[in-house]
Design an enzyme around this catalytic site. Structure first.
Site, PDB file in Angstrom:
ATOM      1  N   THR A 150      -9.546   0.527  -9.701  1.00  0.00           N
ATOM      2  CA  THR A 150      -8.626  -0.448  -9.126  1.00  0.00           C
ATOM      3  C   THR A 150      -8.680  -1.665 -10.030  1.00  0.00           C
ATOM      4  O   THR A 150      -9.568  -1.770 -10.862  1.00  0.00           O
ATOM      5  CB  THR A 150      -9.083  -0.738  -7.674  1.00  0.00           C
ATOM      6  OG1 THR A 150      -8.955   0.473  -6.937  1.00  0.00           O
ATOM      7  CG2 THR A 150      -8.313  -1.823  -7.003  1.00  0.00           C
TER       8      THR A 150
ATOM      9  N   ARG B  17       0.846  -1.187   0.000  1.00  0.00           N
ATOM     10  CA  ARG B  17       0.000   0.000   0.000  1.00  0.00           C
ATOM     11  C   ARG B  17       0.893   1.254   0.000  1.00  0.00           C
ATOM     12  O   ARG B  17       1.939   1.271   0.649  1.00  0.00           O
ATOM     13  CB  ARG B  17      -0.842  -0.032   1.266  1.00  0.00           C
ATOM     14  CG  ARG B  17      -1.821   1.096   1.442  1.00  0.00           C
ATOM     15  CD  ARG B  17      -2.897   1.042   0.430  1.00  0.00           C
ATOM     16  NE  ARG B  17      -4.048   1.855   0.804  1.00  0.00           N
ATOM     17  CZ  ARG B  17      -4.993   2.201  -0.063  1.00  0.00           C
ATOM     18  NH1 ARG B  17      -4.928   1.833  -1.323  1.00  0.00           N
ATOM     19  NH2 ARG B  17      -6.026   2.907   0.335  1.00  0.00           N
TER      20      ARG B  17
ATOM     21  N   SER C 204      -9.894  -0.522   0.904  1.00  0.00           N
ATOM     22  CA  SER C 204     -11.025  -1.461   0.857  1.00  0.00           C
ATOM     23  C   SER C 204     -10.685  -2.685   0.014  1.00  0.00           C
ATOM     24  O   SER C 204     -11.543  -3.560  -0.193  1.00  0.00           O
ATOM     25  CB  SER C 204     -12.245  -0.775   0.236  1.00  0.00           C
ATOM     26  OG  SER C 204     -12.649   0.289   1.040  1.00  0.00           O
TER      27      SER C 204
HETATM   28  N1  GLY Z   1      -8.146   3.026  -3.535  1.00  0.00           N
HETATM   29  C1  GLY Z   1      -9.107   2.067  -3.269  1.00  0.00           C
HETATM   30  C2  GLY Z   1      -8.878   1.343  -1.998  1.00  0.00           C
HETATM   31  O1  GLY Z   1      -7.760   1.065  -1.647  1.00  0.00           O
HETATM   32  O2  GLY Z   1      -9.798   1.082  -1.281  1.00  0.00           O
END
Ligand code: GLY
Length: 497
Positions: A385, A113, A457
């Site tokens: 995504t 992330r 998410s």
């Molecule tokens: N950017 C979408 C997520 O990580 O939830």
């Protein structure tokens, strides 16, 4: 030979390609043909399968396995090709989560992330009156978290069999020689032409003098050069040296804050996956800093006590029940979930039977809840995504969700390096109670702090039945990812779809 029914990649287009004899990698014998290919959306396969958002990426993953690679090799090569052929969400300028299960049962969770830069602070998107300036967390240089994808690919290498040099070659070939655009791809690039031009400080291959049309070839020489540096120098080819300097120069031209030190210090992290049981299936998903695993555990355990299959698919009873579980889980998301290295997430409690029974104690099948209690805005499902699912002939499973956040991220291409940056900073809570672009709210748990990872998410998930691989699943869609995965799993397990 056993058949694989593989991969529910919810909602959006995906392709599945059999790892059969005959495919090979572009530049070797050219059987992966970026100038002519077909989209295959359903299939049954005997040995192995790859599902991703683009046929070329899936084909490359399949060929990698045919050449002796395993599911982890295929996941690396597929992601790299997506960074070339799916600039909406495939990336080296974003981040993601990889969930793997080796055939011996070992679980692997790799968190790559994005993280907030050292110069970030909790009020950085508020004006002097304390009002949020959402444009700053969504578009342009300030919207970008430190990219994690390249670190994530290298953190996957210990589980792979082939060399990184080989795994990245197809992406380099397709970037340097180009691939032919479909009508949809041309239209998509044309639709972001203006915002990419506005937010990028240098010319980019994604925008040309005239609009794109079906059949045009998109060649990305600068991206090919960046990938070649990564091929030669490893992760340092991105986080150090020329690429890092190009990122920081782009930041300086555009008022961003990512520094050379931010890039040098970035690391991918191993996370213990979340596991739970649902009606005899073992479900494995991602832990914080994604909210996805906890959310699907909460929602599925909240409905498990009810006779869902008797209620029936999309009956008033099943829909009412599923939505009320979603309401309660998402209220918990806003309050209790964030980067576990900065905020203590009560994972065990949130997933415990006692807690979830108490959460549903006021459930009334005859009365809808009050959405105001979750203070969400309008949630729009979109493509920002991307997800890939892979099973190899040995039975290793890999589920990867990766993102730039919004479609085409912050619409900023790194000058001279040819790749798009993310706008993941918008996944933080810019101010308690103020919704982000998905309508999600948050508080202290997901406030901005230097080095902290914004709550996600993304929900890469694996399901075992009778201890054997059964489903690999995930999807794009922002905060609708966990609800989509939840609904798809219920559809398969309860409604037998
Ligand atoms: N950017 C979408 C997520 O990580 O939830």
């Amino acid at each position: 030979m056993r058949k694989l029914r593989i991969t529910i990649c919810c909602i959006l287009a995906f392709s599945i390609v059999e790892a059969q004899n005959g495919f090979s990698i572009i530049g070797v014998d050219k059987e992966v043909n970026p100038y002519q290919y077909t989209v295959q959306k359903r299939g049954e396969f005997k040995q192995a399968a790859v599902s991703s958002a683009h046929p070329l990426a899936s084909m490359v993953g399949a060929v990698v396995m045919k050449k002796g690679g395993n599911a982890f090799d295929a996941a690396i090569a597929t992601q790299l090709v997506l960074a070339v052929v799916y600039p909406n969400a495939g990336n080296i300028g974003g981040g993601g989560f990889l969930l793997g299960r080796k055939v011996n049962g070992d679980l692997i969770g790799i968190d790559y992330r994005e993280a907030a830069p050292e110069k970030a602070n909790r009020d950085m998107y508020l004006d002097k009156n304390g009002n949020p300036q959402m444009n700053l967390s969504l578009a342009g240089h300030l919207a970008s978290g430190i990219p994690g994808t390249v670190a994530g690919l290298f953190a996957t290498m210990p589980y792979a069999k082939l060399s990184f040099e080989n795994l990245i070659q197809p992406a380099i070939d397709i970037a340097s020689k180009g691939y032919v655009l479909t009508e949809k791809e041309a239209g998509s690039l044309n639709s972001v032409r203006e915002s990419i031009t506005k937010n990028s400080t240098q010319p980019t291959a994604l925008v040309r003098a005239t609009k794109w049309k079906v059949g045009d070839t998109l060649v990305q020489k600068e991206l090919a050069a960046t990938l070649t540096l990564i091929q030669k120098e490893g992760a340092r080819g991105f986080y150090d040296g020329k690429t890092a300097e190009l990122i920081v120069a782009e930041m300086q031209r555009g008022g961003g804050i990512i520094s050379l030190a931010d890039l040098k210090n970035y690391t991918a992290k191993l996370r213990n996956p979340i596991s739970f049981n649902y009606r005899g299936h073992e479900i494995i998903s991602f832990a914080p800093p994604s909210s996805g695993g906890i959310l699907i555990a909460q929602m599925m355990k909240m409905v498990e006590k009810y006779p869902m299959s008797k209620y029936g698919f999309q009956s008033t009873k099943s829909v009412q029940l599923m939505i009320e579980a979603e309401r309660r889980a998402y209220a918990d998301r806003a309050e209790f979930m964030g980067d576990p290295d900065f905020f203590k997430v009560p994972v065990k409690t949130l997933m415990s039977d006692a807690y979830l029974t108490q959460r549903m104690s006021d459930y009334n099948p005859d009365k809808a809840g009050v959405s105001a209690t979750v203070k969400a805005g309008i949630i729009k499902e979109s493509e920002e995504t991307t997800h890939l699912s892979i099973v190899d002939p040995a039975g290793n499973m890999v589920s990867v969700t990766t993102t730039l956040n919004n479609s085409y991220g912050n619409r900023t291409v790194v000058g001279g390096a040819g790749f798009m940056l993310n706008n993941e900073m918008d996944d933080f809570s810019v101010k308690p109670g103020v919704p982000n672009m998905y309508g999600a709210i948050g508080g202290e748990a997901n406030s901005i702090q230097p080095g902290k990872r914004m709550l996600s998410s993304m929900t890469p998930t694996l399901v075992l039945k009778d201890k054997k691989p059964y489903i690999t699943i995930g999807t794009p869609g922002g905060t609708t990812i966990p609800t989509s995965v939840y609904q798809a799993l219920i559809n398969v397990i309860d409604f037998n779809m």
